[in-house]
Scaffold this active site. Structure first.
Site, PDB file in Angstrom:
ATOM      1  N   SER A 195       4.644  -7.483   0.097  1.00  0.00           N
ATOM      2  CA  SER A 195       4.614  -8.068  -1.244  1.00  0.00           C
ATOM      3  C   SER A 195       3.394  -7.689  -2.079  1.00  0.00           C
ATOM      4  O   SER A 195       3.270  -8.122  -3.227  1.00  0.00           O
ATOM      5  CB  SER A 195       4.660  -9.599  -1.110  1.00  0.00           C
ATOM      6  OG  SER A 195       3.640 -10.053  -0.230  1.00  0.00           O
ATOM      7  N   GLU A 196       2.508  -6.852  -1.548  1.00  0.00           N
ATOM      8  CA  GLU A 196       1.207  -6.648  -2.186  1.00  0.00           C
ATOM      9  C   GLU A 196       1.297  -6.116  -3.620  1.00  0.00           C
ATOM     10  O   GLU A 196       0.540  -6.557  -4.498  1.00  0.00           O
ATOM     11  CB  GLU A 196       0.357  -5.697  -1.328  1.00  0.00           C
ATOM     12  CG  GLU A 196      -0.211  -6.321  -0.057  1.00  0.00           C
ATOM     13  CD  GLU A 196       0.770  -6.319   1.103  1.00  0.00           C
ATOM     14  OE1 GLU A 196       0.360  -6.695   2.213  1.00  0.00           O
ATOM     15  OE2 GLU A 196       1.951  -5.938   0.907  1.00  0.00           O
ATOM     16  N   VAL A 197       2.197  -5.159  -3.870  1.00  0.00           N
ATOM     17  CA  VAL A 197       2.216  -4.565  -5.212  1.00  0.00           C
ATOM     18  C   VAL A 197       2.627  -5.573  -6.287  1.00  0.00           C
ATOM     19  O   VAL A 197       2.329  -5.377  -7.468  1.00  0.00           O
ATOM     20  CB  VAL A 197       3.127  -3.318  -5.281  1.00  0.00           C
ATOM     21  CG1 VAL A 197       2.571  -2.204  -4.407  1.00  0.00           C
ATOM     22  CG2 VAL A 197       4.563  -3.642  -4.905  1.00  0.00           C
ATOM     23  N   ILE A 231       1.383  -8.395  -6.709  1.00  0.00           N
ATOM     24  CA  ILE A 231       0.185  -9.066  -7.226  1.00  0.00           C
ATOM     25  C   ILE A 231      -0.947  -8.063  -7.480  1.00  0.00           C
ATOM     26  O   ILE A 231      -2.120  -8.421  -7.487  1.00  0.00           O
ATOM     27  CB  ILE A 231      -0.278 -10.194  -6.287  1.00  0.00           C
ATOM     28  CG1 ILE A 231      -0.522  -9.678  -4.863  1.00  0.00           C
ATOM     29  CG2 ILE A 231       0.743 -11.324  -6.269  1.00  0.00           C
ATOM     30  CD1 ILE A 231      -1.157 -10.714  -3.944  1.00  0.00           C
ATOM     31  N   LEU A 236      -1.921  -5.378  -5.703  1.00  0.00           N
ATOM     32  CA  LEU A 236      -2.690  -4.896  -4.559  1.00  0.00           C
ATOM     33  C   LEU A 236      -1.884  -3.845  -3.790  1.00  0.00           C
ATOM     34  O   LEU A 236      -0.817  -3.428  -4.224  1.00  0.00           O
ATOM     35  CB  LEU A 236      -3.056  -6.078  -3.647  1.00  0.00           C
ATOM     36  CG  LEU A 236      -3.884  -7.184  -4.309  1.00  0.00           C
ATOM     37  CD1 LEU A 236      -4.110  -8.333  -3.335  1.00  0.00           C
ATOM     38  CD2 LEU A 236      -5.221  -6.641  -4.825  1.00  0.00           C
TER      39      LEU A 236
END
Length: 271
Positions: A137-139, A141, A143
């Site tokens: 899920s990083e992208v 937010i 990241l």
């Protein structure tokens, strides 16, 4: 064992340990303290000769929701060097879990987001519920899944890693099995019984042989043939054949009896 705030370590008298992510009210989300305590716990388990294998689990409905939002908010206020220290601590956790000498089995239910996929990928094996929800899920937010990326790519392959890291799509336990991240998936109501079956399977095996096999597979890695690798493999089987457990296993097989480590595994588990 140390007293922990965010994790728990439970020992079964049959010879294995369960490392629990234990921030149930936060869906077992990571923060700096949990990462630090996981590193300490893994160090203790690595030094415990009585541990045959380790289960990695999350308390409550979810394996882990990924990074704690409050912790991430604090991190955004820190300078580069302090963020680098945090990243190194997380990296130490991933590498410690990847290189621990005993077999590791992750059990996944509910949500497993972000860094949680790193933990799953670092384990030797993982099982889960069919309806588990996983996500890099990083992208979403702003990241990137940087520290966990080498392990995720090893677990699911480069092409799938590109897709799920760049889209942040959620995927189910069934899809995680198709990708090779989870070895088996079960209806949620059957997951606990399936964990017990996996435990019994691992308890049937020689603890020393499992450690030796894990070390062997790490050395073999991608399987590139070389004279050095051939010598290593030849020495590996010779060493284990003359070892105490190797001799016990061979005698038990020839005498049609239970080897000593299986007798130890028949102890009653703790409630």
């Amino acid at each position: 064992m140390s007293d922990f705030t965010t994790v728990e370590v439970s020992h079964d008298p049959r010879g294995f340990a369960t490392l629990w992510l234990s921030r149930e009210d936060k869906h077992n989300a990571f923060n700096a303290l949990m990462i630090r305590e996981l590193n300490i716990a893994l160090g203790q388990l690595a030094d415990d000769a009585g541990v045959r294998f380790v289960l990695l689990r999350g308390r409550g409905r979810h394996f882990s929701a990924g990074a704690d939002l409050a912790w991430m908010q604090q991190s955004a206020q820190l300078d580069f060097n302090t963020n680098l220290d945090d990243a190194r601590e997380l990296g130490e956790l991933m590498y410690a879990l990847h290189r621990i000498k005993v077999p590791t089995l992750a059990v996944v239910q509910g949500a497993a987001f972000g860094g949680a996929l790193g933990l799953i990928s670092c384990c030797d094996m993982a099982i889960g519920a069919e309806d588990a929800q996983l996500c890099l899920s990083e992208v979403r937010i702003g990241l990137a899944p940087a520290v966990i990326s080498p392990f995720v790519v090893k677990a699911i392959g480069e092409r799938a890693a590109r897709r799920y890291a760049l889209t942040a799509e959620r995927f189910s336990g069934l899809q995680a099995q198709a990708l090779g991240l989870l070895a088996e998936v079960y209806p949620a109501s059957q997951l606990e019984a399936s964990v017990n079956q996996w435990v019994e399977t691992l308890l049937a095996n020689s603890p020393q042989a499992m450690r030796a096999t894990k070390e062997l597979l790490r050395e073999v890695d991608g399987g590139t043939l070389s004279p050095g690798l051939r010598r290593y493999c030849e020495n590996a089987i010779a060493r284990i054949r003359v070892s105490a457990e190797g001799q016990e296993g061979l005698r038990a097989f020839l005498e049609k009896r239970q080897p000593a480590w299986q007798a130890d595994a028949n102890k009653e588990p703790r409630p």
